[in-house]
Design an enzyme around this catalytic site. Sequence first.
Site, PDB file in Angstrom:
ATOM      1  N   LYS A 193      -5.313   9.067  -8.207  1.00 54.57           N
ATOM      2  CA  LYS A 193      -4.425  10.391  -7.415  1.00 54.57           C
ATOM      3  C   LYS A 193      -3.135   8.848  -7.497  1.00 54.57           C
ATOM      4  CE  LYS A 193      -2.903  13.470  -5.177  1.00 54.57           C
ATOM      5  NZ  LYS A 193      -3.757  13.715  -3.874  1.00 54.57           N
ATOM      6  N   HIS A 194      -1.838   9.046  -7.940  1.00 54.36           N
ATOM      7  CA  HIS A 194      -1.129   7.822  -7.652  1.00 54.36           C
ATOM      8  C   HIS A 194      -1.228   6.621  -8.412  1.00 54.36           C
ATOM      9  CE1 HIS A 194       1.006  10.349  -5.174  1.00 54.36           C
ATOM     10  NE2 HIS A 194       0.848  10.675  -4.384  1.00 54.36           N
ATOM     11  N   ASN A 254      -3.596  -6.088  -4.443  1.00 49.86           N
ATOM     12  CA  ASN A 254      -4.806  -6.678  -4.251  1.00 49.86           C
ATOM     13  C   ASN A 254      -6.140  -5.494  -3.661  1.00 49.86           C
ATOM     14  OD1 ASN A 254      -3.691  -9.738  -3.460  1.00 49.86           O
ATOM     15  ND2 ASN A 254      -3.380  -8.784  -1.457  1.00 49.86           N
ATOM     16  N   PHE A 297      -9.262 -14.227  -6.325  1.00 46.23           N
ATOM     17  CA  PHE A 297     -10.055 -15.187  -5.594  1.00 46.23           C
ATOM     18  C   PHE A 297      -9.888 -14.511  -3.490  1.00 46.23           C
ATOM     19  CE2 PHE A 297      -6.689 -18.083  -6.112  1.00 46.23           C
ATOM     20  CZ  PHE A 297      -6.180 -17.970  -5.303  1.00 46.23           C
ATOM     21  N   HIS A 306       0.056  -4.863 -10.743  1.00 42.43           N
ATOM     22  CA  HIS A 306       1.265  -4.785 -10.474  1.00 42.43           C
ATOM     23  C   HIS A 306       2.881  -3.345 -10.472  1.00 42.43           C
ATOM     24  CE1 HIS A 306       0.470  -8.980  -9.461  1.00 42.43           C
ATOM     25  NE2 HIS A 306       0.776  -8.516  -7.715  1.00 42.43           N
TER      26      HIS A 306
END
Length: 541
Positions: free
Chosen positions: A292-293, A435, A490, A541
């Site tokens: 989804k998205h 993240n 990390f 990203h």
Amino acid sequence: MTVTAISATRTEAAPVRRALISVSDKTGLTDLAAALAARGVEILSTGGSAGALRQAGIAVRDVAEVTGFPEVMDGRVKTLHPNVHGGLLAARSNDEHRAAMAAHGIPEIDLLVVNLYPFEDTLAGGADAATIVENIDIGGPAMIRAAAKNHNDVTVIVDPQDYEGLLAELEAQDGATSRAFRERMALTAFSRTAAYDAAVSGWMAGAFAQGQPRRRAFAGTLRQGLRYGENPHQSAAFYADGSARPGVATATQLQGKELSYNNINDTDAAYELVAEFGGEGPGDRPACVIVKHANPCGVALGDTPREAWSRAFDCDRTSAFGGIVALNRPLDGETAEEIARIFTEVVIAPGADEEARRILSAKKNVRLLVTDGLPDPRAGGPAWRQVSGGMLVQDRDTGFVARDALKLATKAAPTEAQLDDLMFAWTVAKHVKSNAIVYARDGQTVGIGAGQMSRLDSAMIAAAKAGRMAEALGLSESPVKGAAVASDAFFPFADGLLEAVEAGATCVIQPGGSMRDDEVIAAADAHGIAMVLTGMRHFRH
């Protein structure tokens, strides 16, 4: 530098009296040539094209007769001659050009029909370098560019799908072509040669370049126009890059509405992730991904595709509504029946049996896509993204860490079952927007936190989703209790790890490499949990 126009006259209707035809793809060739000959158009041709036309009983004049020079060097040199290029480039309204044609016996060429050596197909077929090089066309692009440049007087056709339009144009214009038609075909022609050169330079960039080449070319072929882009006020289209990588660009749509921009983006994300779990190989299991998205909201393995779907759906039943479903095995009727119980935008799989097709046919809005296989997650190649004023180019993320390459960082070591979950969670985290935090247990995601500015927030969101999952399934406790947790990069501080521990995670996989690794490892040891390091991150990203 001063540029002087070679002609001030804009030709509106350009008659077609002589055509040069030289094609690699013979689709529709004889029908086109017969229709031109019926109009009294003289046909010049070369090699295999001339032979095919003669065999069909169509009168042809060899280009070698026009140039006074035979084809040589296995056909590498046949049209690279002033008598050909002069006939294509001469401005008909320019007296000097006409005088030069008369002085040197250069015939006018009003129509050029050329398609190029099949470089892209040869490359996709895995040919050796010598064969690939031999399929780089030289004379074809040169003629196409000449004719397209001189579109004021010359019509150029580079694709068999435009033959019908050409004949309709000649009929409507009484044996001529309109300026608007020639302009459209010139654009198509230059776009074709640009894409062709991009394919050649792209191959050479991979085969010959050391580091990044000084210039990169990108090209694609229109797969479909789209109603709009990410939002209704944005126009959009879908272009295929010509690669053989299985996926949404190569899939066959069996049913459903036209794919949207967001459908295509999300389907690609889903299929690339499900491919990480292989297909029919030893040790591979049926897998299902719900996206989804552009983020996975449920990923699971099962003994059957139906079980994989059910377990993926149970990860986040709320987000799965209106999602994209990807399978690493052909869709069967039993699985299709379960998927059809909720609203689903797209289902993509390496195949679909007749029962599955019949069941989903009742859901007219569901797009069903099938491919010839799964993309290879280890296959390299460039990936690019546009930014203002430029393009970012990188290698595809093919990074893989083998189980025996993991580095134990804590006093406690994971069990074999925990290692299974750690590797599963790590694979999913690679495909989650950074993240990224992924909780997993028994080959099933139980909480996913994506795209947050803080890794701590991702850990909290993933745990909250797991809580909602427990409530939806009537579980007595959060499924994070005893789960593995993966972090795509990390932990910069111990807080994100501690949030996962508090939620119930008992083992951790992360790249390591933080300035505070010692602090993070000490926190894991203090709580008696196992932590392994990959030495590799997967930012997305």
